[in-house]
Design a protein around this motif. Structure first.
Motif, PDB file in Angstrom:
ATOM      1  N   VAL C 140       0.909  -1.165   0.021  1.00  0.00           N
ATOM      2  CA  VAL C 140       0.102   0.028  -0.151  1.00  0.00           C
ATOM      3  C   VAL C 140       1.004   1.312  -0.175  1.00  0.00           C
ATOM      4  CG1 VAL C 140      -1.664   1.269   1.308  1.00  0.00           C
ATOM      5  CG2 VAL C 140      -1.885  -1.030   1.157  1.00  0.00           C
ATOM      6  N   SER C 143       2.490   1.999  -3.344  1.00  0.00           N
ATOM      7  CA  SER C 143       1.492   2.505  -4.322  1.00  0.00           C
ATOM      8  C   SER C 143       1.374   4.006  -3.940  1.00  0.00           C
ATOM      9  CB  SER C 143       0.048   1.747  -4.334  1.00  0.00           C
ATOM     10  OG  SER C 143      -0.600   2.079  -5.323  1.00  0.00           O
ATOM     11  N   LEU C 144       1.049   4.179  -2.593  1.00  0.00           N
ATOM     12  CA  LEU C 144       0.626   5.414  -2.191  1.00  0.00           C
ATOM     13  C   LEU C 144       1.644   6.732  -2.402  1.00  0.00           C
ATOM     14  CD1 LEU C 144      -1.726   6.363  -0.533  1.00  0.00           C
ATOM     15  CD2 LEU C 144      -0.611   6.122   1.440  1.00  0.00           C
ATOM     16  N   PHE C 148       0.231   7.446  -6.193  1.00  0.00           N
ATOM     17  CA  PHE C 148      -0.627   8.439  -5.480  1.00  0.00           C
ATOM     18  C   PHE C 148      -0.132   9.512  -4.791  1.00  0.00           C
ATOM     19  CE2 PHE C 148      -4.471   6.259  -6.713  1.00  0.00           C
ATOM     20  CZ  PHE C 148      -4.118   5.014  -6.894  1.00  0.00           C
ATOM     21  N   PRO C 151      -2.356  13.021  -4.752  1.00  0.00           N
ATOM     22  CA  PRO C 151      -3.365  13.133  -3.914  1.00  0.00           C
ATOM     23  C   PRO C 151      -3.042  12.852  -2.514  1.00  0.00           C
ATOM     24  CG  PRO C 151      -3.560  11.305  -5.569  1.00  0.00           C
ATOM     25  CD  PRO C 151      -2.269  12.029  -5.845  1.00  0.00           C
ATOM     26  N   PHE C 152      -2.028  12.103  -2.145  1.00  0.00           N
ATOM     27  CA  PHE C 152      -1.534  11.882  -0.786  1.00  0.00           C
ATOM     28  C   PHE C 152      -1.421  13.468   0.099  1.00  0.00           C
ATOM     29  CE2 PHE C 152      -0.112   9.460   2.650  1.00  0.00           C
ATOM     30  CZ  PHE C 152       1.021  10.354   3.258  1.00  0.00           C
TER      31      PHE C 152
END
Lengths: 698, 109, 201
Positions: C140, C143-144, C148, C151-152
């Motif tokens: 996770v 990916s984060l 992402f 967005p994070f």
């Protein structure tokens, strides 16, 4: 030659000049004041006349067959490009329109000149001239238009100006009423014009005159008849023929120059003009018979009424109606050139008569009743001379113009085998002779009835004939003196100068009349001269028929009927003259000494019971008033109460009410509760999902 | 239905999630107490989270769980602000319900 | 064994959900909500989302519900809600809509075209794809912080915004700032709080 044609394209200048004058005088007239505004208006008319002459020469420069060609049209701008209907604002300069233009501008100039003197002292002096110019512009637009719609524009314009000018002295109730009457009656005729235009457009797809001529045969005779009859209706309204003639006698409430210009020389001939323009329809259908008989009957009946009128202007008004009947008769039997010729001559002699009568009234302290005139020749020699010439012309005495023009029509009736019409026409000629002779003798000859035993300051209160309006004489003071002597003029009694048959004889004022000022006498003399010599335009000797030849291109395809031999023609004309002479003699015998008793007209006595019928114009006016006032008013008020209020307003308000109801229902949705809105969202979501589930992916 | 690494069908989870979602939706429309309505919204969000994680498992894609991560964060922020608003409105009027917030209604009705 | 856990948790979840919707006292509703949230955490565990289990318990059950309870106590809306429904048709329509909605979703679930295809991808796999990818948290995180990241970061900003907004909204105006708790209301003098005036401090 192409130069001439280009020149003809400038025909729009003719109406533009008086139109400018009208606008200018309406805006600045008050500041310019009298008499300059009058001179400006007259000068513009004179310029328009000069330009019309230029147009005439340009036209004469062209060879005969080109004079009425469509190339003489000048579309100034595109007026109504509306789908299938394409109407231009344009002019069409052909012999017919230029003839009329010359008439309007020429006679118009003379009448403008006359008005400078006549309207002296009036408080709305410049406005009068503005209206006169506006009228002239409208009339010129009418005759110079290149299609029916432009003519209609001018048609409406002259109707408006007629209204404005008839009720020029609107403080007088009878004048205002007369103006309304004229306008409304004209409107009835306008319905005919509109319907005719609709039919023409439906048949040809265009309203241009150039299309109508050659294509008249393409139209079914039924349509052509309908168009012709509708235009006849319109012409009856404008030219005061039966059944729409009732406005013309009352139109005499207007100032005399108005009566001369509009109601003798120009506006009332507009009906004849339109019928001439639409002659192809008359040629291919049977409507001509109707037109001719309308004209003939009107000529005769109006003549019978004219012989008993005590008011000098009213008698002339009925005379105009009668003479117009002759023109309609001519048009109806397809003798178009003869009709145009008569228009010209009539303008001259009738104009002269009207202006002369204006001088008479002006000099007679605004009294119009012939029963208290008499012997004026001594006091107004010039006016009398001119009017005598005009009298002889209208009665048809050779070699004056009336003989050649009016009698031409009567002969044509005979030659085209319309014998019944011929008889009617001859009888009308007899009546014409009678009433005109009566008029002249009652006014200028015989005993001086304005002097009476009571002396100059009559004690009785017959003041109806002394209106307290400006009309311009320096005798106003005397008039006011007189009124002050015998008591106030009752403002409620609203004195009208026009005297109807059966009105009591006014009290003679004892003052002798005086001659009109030079500015007024001059146009009258000019017109008398023209009335005398105008016959030369169209003498019935081949090679001297200038007018006939000139107008031929405009009336292409119309057969010209000539007498079989010189003897036949001569005989016919002499016969007519003989009958006219009998009439003159008859009236002379009755009136040469004037009236013995002012209230007993010998003709009245002779006719006995018939006199009332004739004198009251067959009670036509009364009949119409009763009809419209009684059942007409009842129908109108019913329509107002029921149809207008309940049905039409109800429908409109009903639509509003319906939507109000609808919205009230919808309003309930927005009650402010959030949960309701959430419900709405939920329903929407479920609905979309339903759609997705059921229809997508199948 | 596709087969997962665990033996339970994805369908079960999905049906359960949709059931929770429906209950939450119905509750949102039905309850008048503002806070309870808010809680129903949270129920719906949870159902969605469950659905996302289920699909992550089924499609073998970690991004499903990442999305839930974000949803959680945003939901927290939303609750914070939402409750602040509720406090601001209802501070004065104790015992007020959602039905009393009717300022949006048509004034002429 | 798994089925047993699943059905137990499912029962709890449903009970909790129904409790939220049907209980009259808001405080009871909040507690019901906790039950549901914990059940959902159990599902997360079953589905192999270890990180999310922790987050669900800590954030949702631990913070959010606590917030709810705070506000319930503060505003005294613990009064029981009356049973009758003033708006017409609201309840029956809601029920019907619920049924339809459920049916639609179940239908959509049952069809392959609505549920997409598998992507046994590499970098995004939950399980498999080699041991080099690490456990659930590591995957996770990877990916984060790669796909992402943007967005994070924005979410972090969002949280700050939410804090500021909550403080401003809930504050009584004309009063110095109270505790900087996420949305916690403070005591103070009277004043309106509906307008966010934007003044700080």
């Amino acid at each position: 030659m192409s130069g001439s044609r280009d020149l003809l394209h400038l025909a729009w200048i003719i109406p533009a000049l008086p139109l400018f004058g009208a606008a200018f005088l309406l805006l600045f007239g008050k500041r310019i004041g009298e008499p300059v505004s009058g001179w400006i208006a007259t000068a513009l008319m004179a310029l328009a006349f000069v330009w019309s002459c230029v147009m005439l020469m340009a036209l004469l420069d062209l060879p005969m067959e080109m004079r009425a060609s469509v190339l003489n049209t000048n579309a100034l701008w595109s007026w109504m490009p509306a789908g299938a209907l394409h109407v231009d604002m344009g002019t069409f300069a052909d012999p017919l329109s230029i003839t009329w233009a010359l008439l309007v501008t020429g006679v118009g100039t003379l009448i403008h000149l006359y008005s400078i003197g006549y309207m002296h002292g009036d408080e709305r002096y410049s406005r009068f001239f503005a209206y006169l110019n506006l009228f002239a512009a409208s009339m010129l637009i009418l005759v110079l238009g290149s299609n029916f719609l432009v003519t209609f524009l001018g048609w409406e314009g002259v109707g408006l100006c007629s209204y404005l000018l008839i009720s020029f002295w609107f403080e007088r109730n009878s004048a205002a009423v007369a103006g309304k009457k004229a306008f409304v009656t004209n409107r009835v005729g306008d319905v005919g014009f509109l319907l005719a235009m609709f039919l023409i457009f439906a048949s040809y797809g265009t309203l241009n005159y150039s299309a109508v001529g050659p294509g008249a045969h393409a139209v079914s005779s039924g349509t052509a008849t309908a168009i012709a009859l509708l235009l006849l209706l319109a012409a009856c309204g404008k030219s005061a023929q039966i059944p729409l003639h009732l406005w013309l006698p009352d139109a005499m409430e207007g100032p005399t120059p108005v009566s001369a210009l509009i109601h003798a020389a120009t506006m009332v001939t507009a009906g004849v003009f339109v019928l001439c323009r639409a002659h192809p329809f008359l040629d291919v259908s049977d409507a001509g018979t109707v037109v001719a008989w309308v004209g003939g009957i009107t000529a005769l009946l109006a003549g019978t009424v004219a012989i008993l009128q005590p008011d000098i202007k009213r008698a002339l008004a009925y005379s105009t109606v009668s003479q117009l009947g002759y023109m309609f008769l001519a048009v109806g039997i397809h003798a178009y050139a003869a009709a145009v010729f008569m228009v010209l001559c009539h303008a001259f002699y009738k104009g002269c008569l009207f202006l002369g009568s204006g001088s008479v009234i002006h000099g007679n302290h605004d009294v119009q009743d012939m029963r208290v005139m008499g012997g004026f020749k001594k006091y107004m020699p010039y006016t009398a001379f001119a009017m005598v010439v005009a009298w002889l012309a209208i009665a048809g005495v050779p070699p004056l113009s009336g003989f050649f023009s009016k009698d031409e029509i009567i002969s044509q009736a005979f030659l085209r085998d319309e014998y019944a019409l011929w008889v009617v026409a001859i009888l009308a000629a007899a009546f014409t002779a009678v009433y005109m002779t009566r008029l002249i003798f009652l006014t200028f000859y015989g005993n001086e009835r304005f002097r009476v035993a009571d002396g100059p300051n009559g004690a009785a209160a017959g003041h109806e004939a002394l209106p307290v309006i400006s009309g311009g004489s320096d005798d106003d003071i005397a008039v006011l003196d007189h009124a002050a002597d015998a008591g106030e003029v009752d403002p409620d009694s609203d004195p009208s100068p026009t005297v109807a048959y059966g009105d009591p004889v006014p009290e003679p004022n004892g003052h002798p009349p005086h001659e009109a000022p030079g500015l007024m006498v001059l146009p009258v003399m000019v017109l008398a001269f023209l009335a005398a010599v105008a016959g030369i335009l169209n003498l019935p000797f081949s090679s001297m028929e200038w007018l006939n030849k000139f107008l031929e291109p405009s009336f292409r395809g119309v057969p010209d009927v000539k007498p079989d031999s010189f003897a036949q023609g001569f005989g016919l004309e002499m016969l007519t003259f003989a009958i006219a002479a009998c009439g003159i003699f008859f009236a002379y015998k009755l009136y040469k000494k004037g009236l013995e008793h002012a209230d007993r007209d010998p003709l009245d006595v002779k006719l006995g019971g018939l006199a009332h019928v004739f004198g009251n114009a067959y009670y036509y006016d009364h009949g119409i008033s009763k009809l419209v006032g009684g059942p007409g008013r009842a129908v109108a008020s019913w329509l107002d109460r029921v149809v207008d209020t309940k049905v039409i307003d109800g429908a409109v308000n009903g639509v509003g009410g319906f939507f109000k109801l609808l919205s009230r229902g919808v309003q309930e949705i927005q009650d402010g509760h959030v949960r309701r809105y959430a419900m709405g969202i939920a329903i929407g979501t479920v609905g979309i999902l339903l759609y997705v589930v059921l229809w997508i992916g199948r | 239905m596709p087969v997962l690494a665990t033996t339970i069908d994805a369908g079960w989870y999905l049906v359960l999630a949709s059931l929770i979602f429906t209950i939450g939706a119905a509750g949102l429309l039905t309850r008048r107490n503002v806070l309870v309505m808010f809680m129903c919204v949270e129920l719906m969000l949870n159902a969605v989270n469950l659905t996302f994680v289920t699909f992550a498992r089924e499609l073998n894609d970690i991004r499903g769980q990442v999305i839930v991560f974000f949803i959680l964060a945003v939901a927290a922020a939303e609750v914070a602000v939402g409750l602040a608003i509720i406090v601001a409105i209802f501070r004065r009027r104790r015992g007020a319900t959602a039905d009393d917030l009717d300022l949006l209604k048509d004034p002429t009705a | 064994m798994e089925y047993f856990v699943f059905f137990l948790a499912a029962a709890l979840a449903l009970a909790g959900a129904l409790g939220v919707v049907l209980l009259r006292n808001p405080a009871h509703c909040a507690l019901s909500l906790v039950v549901t949230l914990i059940s959902v955490a159990i599902f997360f565990a079953q589905l192999g989302a270890a990180l999310l289990v922790a987050m669900q318990i800590i954030v949702y059950a631990g913070a959010i519900v606590v917030l709810f309870l705070f506000v319930i106590m503060l505003l005294g809306v613990d009064r029981k809600e009356s049973v009758e429904e003033p708006l017409k048709f609201q309840r029956p329509v809601a029920l019907v809509l619920g049924v339809i909605l459920f049916a639609e979703v179940v239908f959509l679930i049952g069809h392959q075209w609505a549920t997409g295809a598998s992507s046994s991808g590499t970098a995004h796999a939950i399980h498999g794809g080699g041991a080099g990818l690490g456990g659930n948290v590591e995957r996770v995180a990877r990916s984060l912080f790669t796909d992402f990241l943007w967005p994070f970061e924005i979410t972090a900003a969002l949280l700050v915004l939410a804090v500021v907004g909550a403080v401003v909204l809930a504050r009584r105006s004309g009063e110095s700032a109270g505790t900087v708790g996420a949305g916690a209301a403070e005591s103070g003098a009277a004043g309106s709080g509906a307008a966010g005036s934007g003044e700080a401090g």
